[in-house]
Design a protein around this motif. Structure first.
Motif, PDB file in Angstrom:
ATOM      1  N   PRO A 430       0.887  -1.271   0.078  1.00  0.00           N
ATOM      2  CA  PRO A 430      -0.076   0.025   0.161  1.00  0.00           C
ATOM      3  C   PRO A 430       0.920   1.248  -0.025  1.00  0.00           C
ATOM      4  O   PRO A 430       0.339   2.250  -0.343  1.00  0.00           O
ATOM      5  N   THR A 491      -7.291  -1.137  -5.227  1.00  0.00           N
ATOM      6  CA  THR A 491      -6.001  -0.606  -4.788  1.00  0.00           C
ATOM      7  C   THR A 491      -6.279   1.028  -4.299  1.00  0.00           C
ATOM      8  O   THR A 491      -7.071   1.560  -4.773  1.00  0.00           O
ATOM      9  N   GLN A 492      -5.325   1.427  -3.498  1.00  0.00           N
ATOM     10  CA  GLN A 492      -5.570   2.714  -2.977  1.00  0.00           C
ATOM     11  C   GLN A 492      -5.031   3.770  -4.158  1.00  0.00           C
ATOM     12  O   GLN A 492      -5.679   4.781  -4.004  1.00  0.00           O
ATOM     13  N   ARG A 493      -4.351   3.412  -5.151  1.00  0.00           N
ATOM     14  CA  ARG A 493      -3.943   4.132  -6.054  1.00  0.00           C
ATOM     15  C   ARG A 493      -5.154   4.270  -6.865  1.00  0.00           C
ATOM     16  O   ARG A 493      -5.564   5.267  -7.725  1.00  0.00           O
ATOM     17  N   PHE A 495      -8.349   4.088  -5.962  1.00  0.00           N
ATOM     18  CA  PHE A 495      -9.384   4.828  -5.324  1.00  0.00           C
ATOM     19  C   PHE A 495      -8.732   6.347  -5.569  1.00  0.00           C
ATOM     20  O   PHE A 495      -9.843   7.152  -5.577  1.00  0.00           O
ATOM     21  N   GLU A 496      -7.649   6.624  -5.311  1.00  0.00           N
ATOM     22  CA  GLU A 496      -7.293   8.009  -5.325  1.00  0.00           C
ATOM     23  C   GLU A 496      -7.586   8.764  -6.563  1.00  0.00           C
ATOM     24  O   GLU A 496      -7.651   9.869  -6.956  1.00  0.00           O
ATOM     25  N   LEU A 520      -8.982  -3.776  -1.281  1.00  0.00           N
ATOM     26  CA  LEU A 520      -9.268  -2.424  -1.040  1.00  0.00           C
ATOM     27  C   LEU A 520      -8.836  -2.259   0.581  1.00  0.00           C
ATOM     28  O   LEU A 520      -8.492  -1.280   1.075  1.00  0.00           O
ATOM     29  N   GLU A 523      -5.134  -2.505   1.151  1.00  0.00           N
ATOM     30  CA  GLU A 523      -4.532  -1.462   0.827  1.00  0.00           C
ATOM     31  C   GLU A 523      -4.879  -0.007   1.466  1.00  0.00           C
ATOM     32  O   GLU A 523      -3.706   0.619   1.940  1.00  0.00           O
ATOM     33  N   CYS A 524      -5.961   0.046   1.935  1.00  0.00           N
ATOM     34  CA  CYS A 524      -6.239   1.198   2.563  1.00  0.00           C
ATOM     35  C   CYS A 524      -6.513   1.242   3.952  1.00  0.00           C
ATOM     36  O   CYS A 524      -6.421   2.209   4.678  1.00  0.00           O
ATOM     37  N   ARG A 528     -10.325   2.076   7.349  1.00  0.00           N
ATOM     38  CA  ARG A 528     -10.979   3.049   6.422  1.00  0.00           C
ATOM     39  C   ARG A 528     -12.007   2.653   5.419  1.00  0.00           C
ATOM     40  O   ARG A 528     -12.370   3.155   4.538  1.00  0.00           O
ATOM     41  N   VAL A 532     -14.198   4.545   2.732  1.00  0.00           N
ATOM     42  CA  VAL A 532     -13.455   4.586   1.179  1.00  0.00           C
ATOM     43  C   VAL A 532     -14.846   4.016   0.457  1.00  0.00           C
ATOM     44  O   VAL A 532     -15.297   4.442  -0.665  1.00  0.00           O
TER      45      VAL A 532
END
Length: 640
Positions: A430, A491-493, A495-496, A520, A523-524, A528, A532
């Motif tokens: 992550p 993945t966090q990326r 989501f961002e 997810l 990763e986050c 969270r 998310v």
């Protein structure tokens, strides 16, 4: 912008309103409106690239991203005190909702207001209509009596068992998911064909989703463990046997049975129900088994005691006279290889070669384990101090050393007794911005089958807009532009970068989002995940794109036949999505029926973020029984 409210608005009493406060709110919201339009103008090139069917939705998404870039809590509080909409459900029609609020405030303040509907991409209600149209384009018609579709992952057995697929369709499956990370093209085509035939027989459409494997960052293969089978009876809390251990046998040369071991066909044919079979197990413990069930080419033996079987174990059929017939087990598969890791252990990921564990040479040193990695190119993209997780977050660690050939990790998260780490388990990084293409060479080859068999395709580990465009280009080359795209946000990326991914997805005719909550959460961070998944739901609604609520929905029920209380609540939350996904399991039909019932009940109570105030029948009875007047009675006065 709204960190400091206008003084008049901030002093608004909780039970009244005044012109000054309304005018202050008007000024603040008018400034916000200008920001929404400015953000839309800044995205002109991005909006020009979307399909005409998504033009209004893309503009609304641009407004929503701008809306959520500021802190609106203070004006929301003031609007609520005035009894005016607080913009809390503006996702599907952002600018129209803001204009409605401004119009009401102008009238409260006694000021003129002129509607500006030409600037609004979607009106109140039309955003919901667009979401329904886009959901129909991607997921097919909604089932009768249920707003939310049900997606089910097909097991490998579905390739050869058409009857199983028919039962799944009959139980309410609206979308069949084929996981391209397992099985192969022949099996996928057979599964899709069975789905099409079952749907025609049922007289309703069932969509086929083929889920691409994506870049598989996983642990490498381990040397196999021992070839041993342990038979375990079920016991109660006092250690008493409540159900015997069972051993299934089938005749070698016939169709194998699941979780059964092959034996010589002639030896098996001689068995009769009630016969005793003696065993000297791997620990030299003598065990007696009884034949509980006998078929033409199979038998089931039972024992009340734990028994360990190996390929050298002989089964001896007891008889009164002569030498007892003996039969060695023909094939016991080895146990999957595994490494035992504990907190404080060191684990080395290697670029190549077989994995093994070795003891430290210095006195008192902890064990150093080694395991392969399927994508060693990530070694150049990680840094010391970064977190690393294995096997859906069961095992966690911190990266200590990085080299082109290996990454060394200290295990920081594991149960007190340690954890087993096997091969082919997922790895999450992550804290590392991994630059991996979403489409692998295998995925590109698999898309040829997708083009022939699927209605929609799942893009695993979607992280960049370029990933989505590459997938659409490949589908166009295969004359399969009709195939819808489902973005798997795991993945966090990803989501961002969600807004960019959504804009890119709207470049085609059909698109949607899957909230892949397994990866997810790792990763986050599990703490969270709730936050998310809410934000993904809101952004998708602003884009008028359907959402698939996925990962571990009713998983305990599907696997064991009995749900947990928590997963029932989780399944009920899925009604806010357009589709809920179930994974495979021996009790999947029960899980499908339960989910169908939950979704039908909840759809009259919840629509997206909005609570529906249906009449509650449970409380429709009078709170207290009516009072029946007492019959008149003669009153006797008592002299005191």
């Amino acid at each position: 912008m709204f960190g400091r409210m206008s003084k008049a608005a901030a002093l608004l009493p909780p039970d009244a309103w005044n012109h000054a406060a309304c005018r202050a709110l008007i000024a603040d919201l008018w400034q916000l409106r200008q920001q929404l339009l400015a953000h839309e103008a800044a995205l002109a090139n991005t909006l020009a690239a979307v399909d005409p069917h998504f033009a209004a939705s893309a503009r609304n998404l641009a407004h929503y991203v701008a809306l959520r870039s500021v802190d609106l809590r203070a004006p929301q509080e003031q609007l609520a005190r005035l009894g005016v909409s607080s913009l809390g459900r503006a996702e599907a029609h952002v600018l129209a909702n803001l204009d409605k609020v401004l119009g009401i405030l102008h009238r409260l303040a006694g000021e003129p207001w002129q509607a500006r509907r030409a600037e609004e991409p979607t009106g109140i209600g039309s955003g919901t209509a667009l979401l329904k149209a886009h959901t129909l384009a991607l997921l097919g018609p909604r089932p009768a009596g249920r707003r939310t579709r049900i997606m089910v992952t097909l097991p490998s057995q579905a390739a050869s068992d058409a009857a199983l697929v028919e039962r799944m369709v009959a139980a309410g499956m609206d979308i069949a998911r084929i996981n391209c990370a397992h099985d192969g093209p022949e099996e996928w085509q057979a599964m899709a064909a069975h789905v099409r035939r079952a749907a025609r027989a049922a007289g309703r459409p069932v969509q086929v989703l083929m889920d691409l494997g994506g870049p598989k960052l996983r642990t490498g293969a381990l040397p196999p463990g021992p070839a041993v089978v342990k038979l375990r009876p079920q016991r109660d809390d006092y250690g008493r046997v409540v159900a015997p251990a069972r051993l299934a046998l089938y005749a070698a040369g016939t169709a194998p049975l699941a979780k059964a071991l092959p034996v010589d066909a002639r030896w098996l044919a001689a068995l009769r129900p009630g016969d005793r079979v003696d065993v000297l197990d791997a620990r030299s413990a003598r065990r007696k088994l009884r034949v509980a069930e006998k078929g033409r080419a199979h038998a089931v033996l039972e024992t009340p005691r734990s028994t360990y079987l190996t390929p050298q174990t002989e089964l001896v059929r007891a008889q009164e006279h002569g030498e007892a017939p003996r039969q060695a087990l023909l094939d016991i598969p080895p146990q999957p290889g595994k490494l035992r890791v504990r907190r404080g252990d060191r684990l080395r990921l290697r670029a190549e070669g077989a994995a093994h564990a070795k003891e430290g040479t210095s006195r008192g040193a902890r064990k150093v384990a080694e395991i392969g990695c399927t994508l060693p190119e990530v070694f150049a993209q990680v840094k010391r101090g970064g977190r690393i997780w294995f096997d859906d977050g069961r095992i966690g660690g911190v990266i200590l050393k990085v080299s082109p050939a290996a990454v060394e990790v200290e295990i920081t998260h594991a149960r007190d007794a340690g954890e087993n780490l096997a091969g082919d388990k997922g790895i999450n990084l992550p804290d590392s911005a991994l630059d991996l293409p979403a489409l692998t060479e295998k995925d590109r080859a698999d898309l040829a089958v997708v083009a022939r068999c699927a209605d929609l395709v799942g893009l695993s580990f979607a992280q960049r807009a370029a990933d989505v465009r590459a997938l659409r280009q490949r589908l166009t080359e295969l004359n399969a532009a009709r195939v819808g795209i489902l973005l798997k946000i795991e993945t966090q990326r990803g989501f961002e970068n969600l807004p960019q991914l959504l804009f890119a997805a709207m470049g085609g005719r059909a698109a949607g989002v899957m909230i892949a909550r397994g990866d997810l959460a790792v990763e986050c961070g599990y703490e969270r995940l709730a936050e998310v998944q809410e934000e993904i739901l809101w952004a998708a609604e602003a884009a008028h794109l359907p959402v698939v609520w996925a990962t571990q929905v009713l998983e305990t029920l599907a696997k064991t036949g009995r749900p947990s209380r928590a997963e029932i609540t989780d399944a009920a939350m899925g009604v806010r999505a357009e589709c809920v996904m179930l994974n495979k399991g021996p009790h999947i039909l029960d899980a499908m029926r339960t989910l169908d019932d939950i979704l039908r009940r909840m759809q009259s109570h919840q629509a997206k973020k909005r609570t529906l105030l249906r009449a509650l029948k449970a409380w429709s009875q009078p709170l207290a029984p009516p009072v029946t007047p007492a019959s008149p009675r003669r009153t006797r006065l008592v002299r005191t």
